[in-house]
Design an enzyme around this catalytic site. Sequence first.
Site, PDB file in Angstrom:
ATOM      1  N   ASP A 224       0.805  -1.227   0.000  1.00  0.00           N
ATOM      2  CA  ASP A 224       0.000   0.000   0.000  1.00  0.00           C
ATOM      3  C   ASP A 224       0.837   1.276   0.000  1.00  0.00           C
ATOM      4  O   ASP A 224       2.063   1.230   0.142  1.00  0.00           O
ATOM      5  CB  ASP A 224      -0.947   0.007   1.217  1.00  0.00           C
ATOM      6  CG  ASP A 224      -0.246  -0.475   2.498  1.00  0.00           C
ATOM      7  OD1 ASP A 224       1.003  -0.447   2.544  1.00  0.00           O
ATOM      8  OD2 ASP A 224      -0.941  -0.871   3.439  1.00  0.00           O
ATOM      9  N   ASN A 295      -7.376  -2.078  14.116  1.00  0.00           N
ATOM     10  CA  ASN A 295      -8.764  -2.407  13.778  1.00  0.00           C
ATOM     11  C   ASN A 295      -8.838  -3.689  12.947  1.00  0.00           C
ATOM     12  O   ASN A 295      -9.878  -4.019  12.393  1.00  0.00           O
ATOM     13  CB  ASN A 295      -9.425  -1.242  13.034  1.00  0.00           C
ATOM     14  CG  ASN A 295      -8.711  -0.893  11.744  1.00  0.00           C
ATOM     15  OD1 ASN A 295      -7.786  -1.605  11.321  1.00  0.00           O
ATOM     16  ND2 ASN A 295      -9.103   0.193  11.110  1.00  0.00           N
ATOM     17  N   HIS A 297      -7.051  -4.439  10.183  1.00  0.00           N
ATOM     18  CA  HIS A 297      -6.824  -4.383   8.741  1.00  0.00           C
ATOM     19  C   HIS A 297      -5.502  -5.035   8.343  1.00  0.00           C
ATOM     20  O   HIS A 297      -4.556  -5.081   9.121  1.00  0.00           O
ATOM     21  CB  HIS A 297      -6.917  -2.938   8.203  1.00  0.00           C
ATOM     22  CG  HIS A 297      -5.811  -2.019   8.591  1.00  0.00           C
ATOM     23  ND1 HIS A 297      -6.005  -0.673   8.792  1.00  0.00           N
ATOM     24  CD2 HIS A 297      -4.483  -2.233   8.809  1.00  0.00           C
ATOM     25  CE1 HIS A 297      -4.856  -0.112   9.101  1.00  0.00           C
ATOM     26  NE2 HIS A 297      -3.916  -1.042   9.118  1.00  0.00           N
ATOM     27  N   GLU A 302      -9.579  -1.625   5.276  1.00  0.00           N
ATOM     28  CA  GLU A 302     -10.303  -1.192   6.462  1.00  0.00           C
ATOM     29  C   GLU A 302     -11.585  -1.998   6.647  1.00  0.00           C
ATOM     30  O   GLU A 302     -12.029  -2.689   5.711  1.00  0.00           O
ATOM     31  CB  GLU A 302     -10.651   0.300   6.320  1.00  0.00           C
ATOM     32  CG  GLU A 302      -9.439   1.205   6.149  1.00  0.00           C
ATOM     33  CD  GLU A 302      -8.608   1.375   7.422  1.00  0.00           C
ATOM     34  OE1 GLU A 302      -8.385   0.392   8.150  1.00  0.00           O
ATOM     35  OE2 GLU A 302      -8.170   2.512   7.693  1.00  0.00           O
TER      36      GLU A 302
HETATM   37  C1  GLP Z   1      -0.397   0.389   8.413  1.00  0.00           C
HETATM   38  C2  GLP Z   1       0.005  -0.484   7.246  1.00  0.00           C
HETATM   39  C3  GLP Z   1      -0.213  -1.933   7.555  1.00  0.00           C
HETATM   40  C4  GLP Z   1       0.430  -2.266   8.873  1.00  0.00           C
HETATM   41  C5  GLP Z   1      -0.183  -1.430   9.955  1.00  0.00           C
HETATM   42  C6  GLP Z   1       0.370  -1.735  11.320  1.00  0.00           C
HETATM   43  O1  GLP Z   1      -1.739   0.501   8.491  1.00  0.00           O
HETATM   44  N1  GLP Z   1      -0.725  -0.141   6.076  1.00  0.00           N
HETATM   45  O2  GLP Z   1       0.319  -2.727   6.511  1.00  0.00           O
HETATM   46  O3  GLP Z   1       0.245  -3.628   9.152  1.00  0.00           O
HETATM   47  O4  GLP Z   1       0.082  -0.076   9.653  1.00  0.00           O
HETATM   48  O5  GLP Z   1       1.440  -0.915  11.604  1.00  0.00           O
HETATM   49  P1  GLP Z   1       2.495  -1.224  12.773  1.00  0.00           P
HETATM   50  O6  GLP Z   1       3.273  -2.402  12.324  1.00  0.00           O
HETATM   51  O7  GLP Z   1       3.336   0.018  12.853  1.00  0.00           O
HETATM   52  O8  GLP Z   1       1.732  -1.488  13.992  1.00  0.00           O
END
Ligand code: GLP
Length: 404
Positions: A224, A295, A297, A302
């Site tokens: 993404d 959440n 995702h 989402e």
């Molecule tokens: C963002 C990314 C996800 C990732 C999430 C969790 O939303 N798009 O791919 O899994 O953050 O982030 P973190 O690993 O910093 O908790």
Amino acid sequence: MWRPCLRSVSIGLSIGLFCAMLPIPFQMLLAAVFCFIGRGNIPIAIAACWVSNPISQIPLMLFQERVGAKIRDILDMDWLNFIDIERIIPYFDKSVNLANFAVGVASTALLLGLIAYPIVFCFYALVPKKYLHTTDLTKDKNYQKVSISTMRKIPVEVFGKKQAAASKLADETAELIRFNDSIGKSTVLGLATGETPLEYYKALIQLHQTDGLSFQNVVTFNLDEYIGLDSKHPESYWHFMHINLFHHIDIKPENINLPSGVVSDAEISAYCEQYEEDIKEAGGIDLQILGIGRNGHIGFNEPGSPRDSLTRVIELNATTREDAAETFGGIEKVPTAAITMGCGTILSARRMVLMAWGKDKASIVNKAVTGTTSDIISASYLQDHPNASFYLDTQAASELDQVI
Ligand code: GLP
């Protein structure tokens, strides 16, 4: 009321069974003394001791006669003859055969079993409570849950430290790359951003620098990107991936695929379709790396994202934007939309590993692993994948199997 009685019975039985070789008056005296110390009922203890005596004699005699005789023969232990078998059990057939031997062994085991419970009970009855410490294992930071629960619908591996999990996943990746190299095939990796995969990227860099792992035949597709951020923006995922991985390995720039956050509205739909096509042309994703949002995702899918969704632009959820606020320096600076691979795109990978660390992820991890599959938590779709795993540290696994 029942507790002192039980305690007295157990003391009497223990003495009667364990001290069966002592004269009965001695046993009763011992039972009375122990009962006095253990604040039990002395008559009950004496009665229990007396009742237990004949019970204890039979297996003891069998043991003495059959097994004991054998041992005496072998070790020449005449002193074991202090029990007069014929007087106590006159009807006992002395012929040694296998059946008698088995009965002797079994009754001895029974005797020991009968002894064990009252002894343990006596121990707890006699030792003051202040000397009996119980330990709550779950408060021990090195404790790892190893139970396999039927509530889990995705294979879960729990590691004491996130570095151990990341290193295992990096080794798995290296094996895949080397195997594909050996058969002349390129390896397609689906990559993620965020704090979670950082240790994994460090482990990959380490393998490249010290173990000669080459990324020459590796093609990557990132999950993404934020809409509105170009590659130079310090919070763009393009920047993140180059700083944390690509600059440190020998991957060919043309093999790096990251969705662009600055495609015009008129072109975005075709751009998303092309991203899907590029994945297919590369042969599909061999190994997809995932983190999980609070959440639930994956990528930026989402709540409400359909299982068969493909690469598209999506509006960011309030939780997601709040979580990103700190790195952006305020929620107002966090983009309101992103381009993301869809759940269908992700699920078409041949293997996927979702990593999660820390207490903040514990609740959502439990819901994704043990709850029902639904579009509310896109990570729950992994339950339907034949080759998906969760790699967790102890904290992220701490709420697993709690009823939701
Ligand atoms: C963002 C990314 C996800 C990732 C999430 C969790 O939303 N798009 O791919 O899994 O953050 O982030 P973190 O690993 O910093 O908790």
